[in-house]
Design an enzyme around this catalytic site. Structure first.
Site, mmCIF file in Angstrom:
data_model
loop_
_atom_site.group_PDB
_atom_site.id
_atom_site.type_symbol
_atom_site.label_atom_id
_atom_site.label_comp_id
_atom_site.label_asym_id
_atom_site.label_seq_id
_atom_site.Cartn_x
_atom_site.Cartn_y
_atom_site.Cartn_z
ATOM 1 N N THR A 93 0.562 -1.432 0.212
ATOM 2 C CA THR A 93 -0.285 -0.404 -0.255
ATOM 3 C C THR A 93 0.358 1.291 0.196
ATOM 4 O O THR A 93 1.706 1.572 0.839
ATOM 5 C CB THR A 93 -0.596 -0.149 1.365
ATOM 6 O OG1 THR A 93 -2.187 -1.385 0.849
ATOM 7 C CG2 THR A 93 -2.030 0.971 1.188
ATOM 8 N N LYS A 168 -7.486 1.668 -3.164
ATOM 9 C CA LYS A 168 -7.658 1.414 -2.511
ATOM 10 C C LYS A 168 -7.621 2.543 -0.914
ATOM 11 O O LYS A 168 -8.059 2.709 -0.028
ATOM 12 C CB LYS A 168 -5.595 0.543 -1.973
ATOM 13 C CG LYS A 168 -5.365 0.337 -0.892
ATOM 14 C CD LYS A 168 -5.646 -0.807 0.186
ATOM 15 C CE LYS A 168 -4.924 -1.394 1.790
ATOM 16 N NZ LYS A 168 -5.555 -1.878 2.165
ATOM 17 N N LYS A 243 -1.768 5.620 8.565
ATOM 18 C CA LYS A 243 -0.437 5.610 7.370
ATOM 19 C C LYS A 243 -1.090 5.008 5.756
ATOM 20 O O LYS A 243 -1.228 6.067 4.865
ATOM 21 C CB LYS A 243 -0.183 4.233 7.156
ATOM 22 C CG LYS A 243 0.900 3.867 5.218
ATOM 23 C CD LYS A 243 1.555 2.613 5.304
ATOM 24 C CE LYS A 243 1.940 2.313 4.178
ATOM 25 N NZ LYS A 243 2.117 0.918 3.568
HETATM 26 P P1 NAD Z 1 5.729 -5.668 7.187
HETATM 27 O O1 NAD Z 1 6.654 -5.044 8.373
HETATM 28 O O2 NAD Z 1 5.459 -7.259 7.841
HETATM 29 O O3 NAD Z 1 6.716 -6.689 6.348
HETATM 30 C C1 NAD Z 1 7.467 -6.072 5.324
HETATM 31 C C2 NAD Z 1 8.536 -6.540 4.852
HETATM 32 O O4 NAD Z 1 9.130 -5.592 4.051
HETATM 33 C C3 NAD Z 1 9.205 -6.395 6.291
HETATM 34 O O5 NAD Z 1 9.486 -8.320 6.556
HETATM 35 C C4 NAD Z 1 10.838 -6.459 6.017
HETATM 36 O O6 NAD Z 1 11.369 -6.465 6.635
HETATM 37 C C5 NAD Z 1 10.571 -6.354 3.774
HETATM 38 N N1 NAD Z 1 11.487 -5.337 3.909
HETATM 39 C C6 NAD Z 1 11.666 -3.647 4.409
HETATM 40 N N2 NAD Z 1 12.443 -3.432 2.840
HETATM 41 C C7 NAD Z 1 12.986 -4.733 2.444
HETATM 42 C C8 NAD Z 1 13.866 -3.886 1.724
HETATM 43 N N3 NAD Z 1 14.499 -3.613 1.106
HETATM 44 N N4 NAD Z 1 13.821 -5.273 0.691
HETATM 45 C C9 NAD Z 1 13.202 -6.516 1.313
HETATM 46 N N5 NAD Z 1 12.153 -6.447 2.107
HETATM 47 C C10 NAD Z 1 11.943 -5.338 3.046
HETATM 48 O O7 NAD Z 1 4.677 -5.647 6.494
HETATM 49 P P2 NAD Z 1 2.777 -5.933 6.154
HETATM 50 O O8 NAD Z 1 1.732 -6.453 7.027
HETATM 51 O O9 NAD Z 1 3.407 -7.021 5.632
HETATM 52 O O10 NAD Z 1 2.565 -5.294 5.143
HETATM 53 C C11 NAD Z 1 3.266 -5.213 3.660
HETATM 54 C C12 NAD Z 1 2.058 -4.068 2.764
HETATM 55 O O11 NAD Z 1 1.147 -4.001 2.782
HETATM 56 C C13 NAD Z 1 2.452 -2.892 3.717
HETATM 57 O O12 NAD Z 1 2.014 -1.758 2.629
HETATM 58 C C14 NAD Z 1 1.070 -2.237 4.429
HETATM 59 O O13 NAD Z 1 0.568 -0.999 4.173
HETATM 60 C C15 NAD Z 1 0.391 -3.431 3.465
HETATM 61 N N6 NAD Z 1 -0.806 -3.940 4.311
HETATM 62 C C16 NAD Z 1 -1.428 -4.631 5.537
HETATM 63 C C17 NAD Z 1 -2.048 -5.170 6.045
HETATM 64 C C18 NAD Z 1 -2.275 -5.415 7.477
HETATM 65 O O14 NAD Z 1 -3.038 -6.027 7.756
HETATM 66 N N7 NAD Z 1 -0.333 -6.427 7.709
HETATM 67 C C19 NAD Z 1 -3.530 -4.786 5.636
HETATM 68 C C20 NAD Z 1 -3.351 -4.734 3.822
HETATM 69 C C21 NAD Z 1 -2.476 -3.944 3.524
#
Ligand code: NAD
Length: 295
Positions: A93, A168, A243
């Protein structure tokens, strides 16, 4: 079956990758955090030494990262090594401008691309029931569809580059505002001597009906599975809601749209997060509303 590169194996990325594995795809993944790499490796993801290595042999590359800044940092390296015509699926997102910039980089490198953010949370990612909102060319959407269907239940092609992110953040702005509306109604009802159940029984079948009320009711009792029944543990954290609200406000400013309620709701989630509740479910905002002096 395809070889799929998967970059960002966190709370959402790992269960999404697991559903691709279940469907018989080969997933080659990378995450910067060692614990995330270990968890993904134990789940059967073939781990690469870098994001570029995860993209090198892939027919499709999915990114699931925290921010637009990180997506744009990662993209040049993976685009440089991927085979011409590889499909890039950007599912984080992020802001619409960064999503369009990522499409631009992909196109300039001779790749196909879609923005494909999700809704449905960690539960939906694990169950394979996410909603995907997709922006990009029809041909890229058609290529992605069979893979997205392994991770989601509803896949909507919203339009050209950036349209998925636009859908979204518009949806989540509705959610952020409607949770505050429902919370204010319950607090007012309390002060008028109305029971939570009575207000729920009326509003859930009347014109106040909405998802924030019937699926995610911010008071304990009426909806068994809502975070209010579990001391406001997320669910969907205030930090993530904030966010998305801030993304909606950045988009409104750049598009010249008036979103007065969105702006006010963003400020309310900001102060709730600043008061130490960023890790609580966003429906906990009802507790801040209850404590506010009248006026
Ligand atoms: P998260 O922080 O658990 O996962 C993100 C991952 O990306 C982490 O494991 C981090 O180490 C990794 N990362 C960061 N920089 C990196 C890089 N340069 N190279 C490789 N890996 C890297 O977050 P999440 O909850 O999995 O969310 C991911 C996305 O999905 C976000 O944009 C969030 O807004 C969106 N989202 C989350 C939810 C939710 O309920 N958690 C729901 C809908 C959308």
């Amino acid at each position: 079956m395809a070889i799929i590169g998967f970059i960002g194996l966190g709370n959402m990325g790992l269960p999404m990758a697991q559903n691709l594995l279940k469907a018989g795809h080969e997933v080659c993944g990378y995450d910067v955090v060692p614990a995330a790499r270990q968890a993904a490796a134990s789940a059967g993801v073939r781990m690469a030494a870098s994001a570029a290595d995860a993209a090198r042999e892939a027919e499709m590359v999915i990114t699931m990262l925290p921010s637009g800044r990180l997506v744009l940092e990662v993209y040049p390296g993976i685009l440089a090594v991927a085979a011409l015509g590889t499909l890039f699926i950007e599912s984080s997102t992020i802001d619409v401008a960064s999503a369009r910039a990522a499409h631009g980089l992909a196109g300039a490198a001779g790749m196909a691309s879609i923005d494909a953010p999700v809704s449905g949370g960690v539960g939906g990612a694990a169950a394979g029931t996410l909603t995907f909102m997709v922006g990009g060319l029809g041909a890229a959407f058609a290529r992605a569809l069979p893979v997205l269907e392994k991770m989601g239940r509803k896949i909507v092609h919203c339009g050209d580059a950036g349209a998925g992110q636009a859908a979204k953040i518009c949806n989540n702005m509705i959610l952020g505002i409607s949770m505050i509306a429902v919370s204010e109604a319950f607090v007012l009802g309390e002060k008028l001597g109305l029971s939570h159940q009575a207000l729920y029984d009326v509003a859930s079948t009347a014109s106040g009906q909405c998802w924030s009320l019937t699926s995610y009711c911010p008071v304990p009792g009426p909806v068994a599975g809502s975070p209010a029944n579990n001391a406001y543990k997320p669910g969907f954290s205030t930090a993530l809601m904030l966010k998305d609200m801030l993304l909606s406000q950045a988009a409104a400013a750049s598009a010249g749209a008036s979103t007065a309620l969105g702006q006010h709701a963003a400020a309310m989630y900001q102060s709730y997060a600043d008061a130490g509740h960023a890790g609580m479910d966003f429906s906990g905002i009802i507790n801040a509303i209850r404590e506010q002096p009248a006026g």
